[in-house]
Design a protein around this motif. Sequence first.
Motif, PDB file in Angstrom:
ATOM      1  N   GLU B   6       0.840  -1.202   0.000  1.00  0.00           N
ATOM      2  CA  GLU B   6       0.000   0.000   0.000  1.00  0.00           C
ATOM      3  C   GLU B   6       0.869   1.244   0.000  1.00  0.00           C
ATOM      4  O   GLU B   6       1.760   1.390   0.838  1.00  0.00           O
ATOM      5  CB  GLU B   6      -0.928   0.010   1.218  1.00  0.00           C
ATOM      6  CG  GLU B   6      -2.257  -0.655   0.894  1.00  0.00           C
ATOM      7  CD  GLU B   6      -3.299  -0.447   1.983  1.00  0.00           C
ATOM      8  OE1 GLU B   6      -4.270  -1.211   1.984  1.00  0.00           O
ATOM      9  OE2 GLU B   6      -3.140   0.454   2.815  1.00  0.00           O
ATOM     10  N   MET B  41      -6.102  12.179   1.159  1.00  0.00           N
ATOM     11  CA  MET B  41      -4.939  11.414   0.722  1.00  0.00           C
ATOM     12  C   MET B  41      -5.362  10.414  -0.336  1.00  0.00           C
ATOM     13  O   MET B  41      -6.542  10.116  -0.479  1.00  0.00           O
ATOM     14  CB  MET B  41      -4.366  10.627   1.902  1.00  0.00           C
ATOM     15  CG  MET B  41      -3.676  11.462   2.935  1.00  0.00           C
ATOM     16  SD  MET B  41      -3.189  10.468   4.332  1.00  0.00           S
ATOM     17  CE  MET B  41      -4.599  10.683   5.410  1.00  0.00           C
ATOM     18  N   LYS B  42      -4.370   9.907  -1.054  1.00  0.00           N
ATOM     19  CA  LYS B  42      -4.630   8.921  -2.102  1.00  0.00           C
ATOM     20  C   LYS B  42      -3.866   7.655  -1.753  1.00  0.00           C
ATOM     21  O   LYS B  42      -2.710   7.744  -1.320  1.00  0.00           O
ATOM     22  CB  LYS B  42      -4.098   9.505  -3.418  1.00  0.00           C
ATOM     23  CG  LYS B  42      -4.371   8.685  -4.630  1.00  0.00           C
ATOM     24  CD  LYS B  42      -5.734   8.943  -5.152  1.00  0.00           C
ATOM     25  CE  LYS B  42      -6.259   7.685  -5.793  1.00  0.00           C
ATOM     26  NZ  LYS B  42      -7.705   7.761  -6.000  1.00  0.00           N
ATOM     27  N   THR B  43      -4.510   6.520  -1.896  1.00  0.00           N
ATOM     28  CA  THR B  43      -3.814   5.261  -1.622  1.00  0.00           C
ATOM     29  C   THR B  43      -3.883   4.354  -2.841  1.00  0.00           C
ATOM     30  O   THR B  43      -4.938   4.227  -3.463  1.00  0.00           O
ATOM     31  CB  THR B  43      -4.458   4.536  -0.417  1.00  0.00           C
ATOM     32  OG1 THR B  43      -4.521   5.443   0.686  1.00  0.00           O
ATOM     33  CG2 THR B  43      -3.651   3.326  -0.006  1.00  0.00           C
ATOM     34  N   PHE B  44      -2.759   3.747  -3.184  1.00  0.00           N
ATOM     35  CA  PHE B  44      -2.738   2.717  -4.221  1.00  0.00           C
ATOM     36  C   PHE B  44      -2.360   1.403  -3.566  1.00  0.00           C
ATOM     37  O   PHE B  44      -1.398   1.344  -2.786  1.00  0.00           O
ATOM     38  CB  PHE B  44      -1.702   3.035  -5.311  1.00  0.00           C
ATOM     39  CG  PHE B  44      -2.051   4.220  -6.162  1.00  0.00           C
ATOM     40  CD1 PHE B  44      -3.023   4.125  -7.144  1.00  0.00           C
ATOM     41  CD2 PHE B  44      -1.413   5.423  -5.987  1.00  0.00           C
ATOM     42  CE1 PHE B  44      -3.349   5.221  -7.926  1.00  0.00           C
ATOM     43  CE2 PHE B  44      -1.730   6.527  -6.759  1.00  0.00           C
ATOM     44  CZ  PHE B  44      -2.700   6.425  -7.741  1.00  0.00           C
ATOM     45  N   ARG B  45      -3.109   0.357  -3.893  1.00  0.00           N
ATOM     46  CA  ARG B  45      -2.743  -0.982  -3.426  1.00  0.00           C
ATOM     47  C   ARG B  45      -2.205  -1.742  -4.633  1.00  0.00           C
ATOM     48  O   ARG B  45      -2.950  -2.011  -5.577  1.00  0.00           O
ATOM     49  CB  ARG B  45      -3.965  -1.678  -2.835  1.00  0.00           C
ATOM     50  CG  ARG B  45      -3.591  -2.891  -2.022  1.00  0.00           C
ATOM     51  CD  ARG B  45      -4.839  -3.524  -1.420  1.00  0.00           C
ATOM     52  NE  ARG B  45      -4.486  -4.762  -0.764  1.00  0.00           N
ATOM     53  CZ  ARG B  45      -4.626  -4.961   0.544  1.00  0.00           C
ATOM     54  NH1 ARG B  45      -5.117  -4.025   1.300  1.00  0.00           N
ATOM     55  NH2 ARG B  45      -4.297  -6.115   1.087  1.00  0.00           N
ATOM     56  N   ILE B  46      -0.924  -2.056  -4.587  1.00  0.00           N
ATOM     57  CA  ILE B  46      -0.237  -2.616  -5.751  1.00  0.00           C
ATOM     58  C   ILE B  46       0.142  -4.065  -5.468  1.00  0.00           C
ATOM     59  O   ILE B  46       0.775  -4.359  -4.457  1.00  0.00           O
ATOM     60  CB  ILE B  46       1.026  -1.792  -6.077  1.00  0.00           C
ATOM     61  CG1 ILE B  46       0.648  -0.317  -6.303  1.00  0.00           C
ATOM     62  CG2 ILE B  46       1.748  -2.350  -7.287  1.00  0.00           C
ATOM     63  CD1 ILE B  46       1.841   0.602  -6.430  1.00  0.00           C
ATOM     64  N   ALA B  47      -0.256  -4.973  -6.371  1.00  0.00           N
ATOM     65  CA  ALA B  47       0.137  -6.379  -6.244  1.00  0.00           C
ATOM     66  C   ALA B  47       1.320  -6.629  -7.164  1.00  0.00           C
ATOM     67  O   ALA B  47       1.241  -6.374  -8.370  1.00  0.00           O
ATOM     68  CB  ALA B  47      -1.035  -7.295  -6.613  1.00  0.00           C
ATOM     69  N   ILE B  48       2.411  -7.107  -6.574  1.00  0.00           N
ATOM     70  CA  ILE B  48       3.646  -7.331  -7.327  1.00  0.00           C
ATOM     71  C   ILE B  48       3.967  -8.818  -7.320  1.00  0.00           C
ATOM     72  O   ILE B  48       3.953  -9.467  -6.277  1.00  0.00           O
ATOM     73  CB  ILE B  48       4.800  -6.519  -6.708  1.00  0.00           C
ATOM     74  CG1 ILE B  48       4.499  -5.028  -6.867  1.00  0.00           C
ATOM     75  CG2 ILE B  48       6.125  -6.864  -7.364  1.00  0.00           C
ATOM     76  CD1 ILE B  48       5.428  -4.144  -6.104  1.00  0.00           C
ATOM     77  N   GLU B  49       4.269  -9.331  -8.514  1.00  0.00           N
ATOM     78  CA  GLU B  49       4.535 -10.764  -8.647  1.00  0.00           C
ATOM     79  C   GLU B  49       6.027 -11.056  -8.650  1.00  0.00           C
ATOM     80  O   GLU B  49       6.823 -10.259  -9.138  1.00  0.00           O
ATOM     81  CB  GLU B  49       3.953 -11.270  -9.963  1.00  0.00           C
ATOM     82  CG  GLU B  49       2.475 -11.564  -9.874  1.00  0.00           C
ATOM     83  CD  GLU B  49       1.921 -12.033 -11.209  1.00  0.00           C
ATOM     84  OE1 GLU B  49       2.481 -11.643 -12.246  1.00  0.00           O
ATOM     85  OE2 GLU B  49       0.917 -12.748 -11.204  1.00  0.00           O
ATOM     86  N   MET B  64       8.679   3.441  -8.350  1.00  0.00           N
ATOM     87  CA  MET B  64       7.377   3.749  -8.974  1.00  0.00           C
ATOM     88  C   MET B  64       6.876   5.115  -8.518  1.00  0.00           C
ATOM     89  O   MET B  64       6.356   5.901  -9.310  1.00  0.00           O
ATOM     90  CB  MET B  64       6.330   2.690  -8.601  1.00  0.00           C
ATOM     91  CG  MET B  64       6.585   1.336  -9.178  1.00  0.00           C
ATOM     92  SD  MET B  64       5.322   0.178  -8.600  1.00  0.00           S
ATOM     93  CE  MET B  64       6.152  -1.367  -8.896  1.00  0.00           C
ATOM     94  N   LEU B  69       3.922   7.844  -9.484  1.00  0.00           N
ATOM     95  CA  LEU B  69       2.780   7.996  -8.576  1.00  0.00           C
ATOM     96  C   LEU B  69       2.743   9.314  -7.818  1.00  0.00           C
ATOM     97  O   LEU B  69       1.672   9.860  -7.567  1.00  0.00           O
ATOM     98  CB  LEU B  69       2.737   6.819  -7.588  1.00  0.00           C
ATOM     99  CG  LEU B  69       2.669   5.409  -8.214  1.00  0.00           C
ATOM    100  CD1 LEU B  69       2.726   4.359  -7.128  1.00  0.00           C
ATOM    101  CD2 LEU B  69       1.421   5.234  -9.044  1.00  0.00           C
TER     102      LEU B  69
END
Lengths: 83, 83
Positions: B6, B41-49, B64, B69
Amino acid sequence: MTVEVEVTIKLKRGVTDPEGENTKKALNLLGFNNVHSVKSMKTFRIAIEGKEERDAVKYEVEEMCKKLLANPVIHDYKISVVK
Amino acid sequence: MTVEVEVTIKLKRGVTDPEGENTKKALNLLGFNNVHSVKSMKTFRIAIEGKEERDAVKYEVEEMCKKLLANPVIHDYKISVVK
């Protein structure tokens, strides 16, 4: 006394998230090829005066979400007292 | 294996936050008079493989943020590995 609450508002499962999808595409184009998905969320940090009981504060913030901050058709929200 | 991260992006201290200020005004008008301040605020939830080491993942997500971002002139960001 001031209590600070964080409200995180995210899209419900199944609702398309164009901002997240486009962020994912842009990250992939920038060379971050192992990014599998991106979800976007909105957070409000709200300072509330004069209430001390956590349950009362949470109840009030839930009313704020229902009346203004979130759209119940597409949004889920999470309330957490941070201070 | 997928790691979820996150990223919370908020405005630096001293940068005006019109969204937060207007949300505060609207909450006050709706009768929530004890709302002292609202910050957005802004939140990004990023899934990384494919990466397992938390430090490596955090380093990549920081890249990133720098490249896409966040805007370093006005934003602070916080990265936390959630899963």
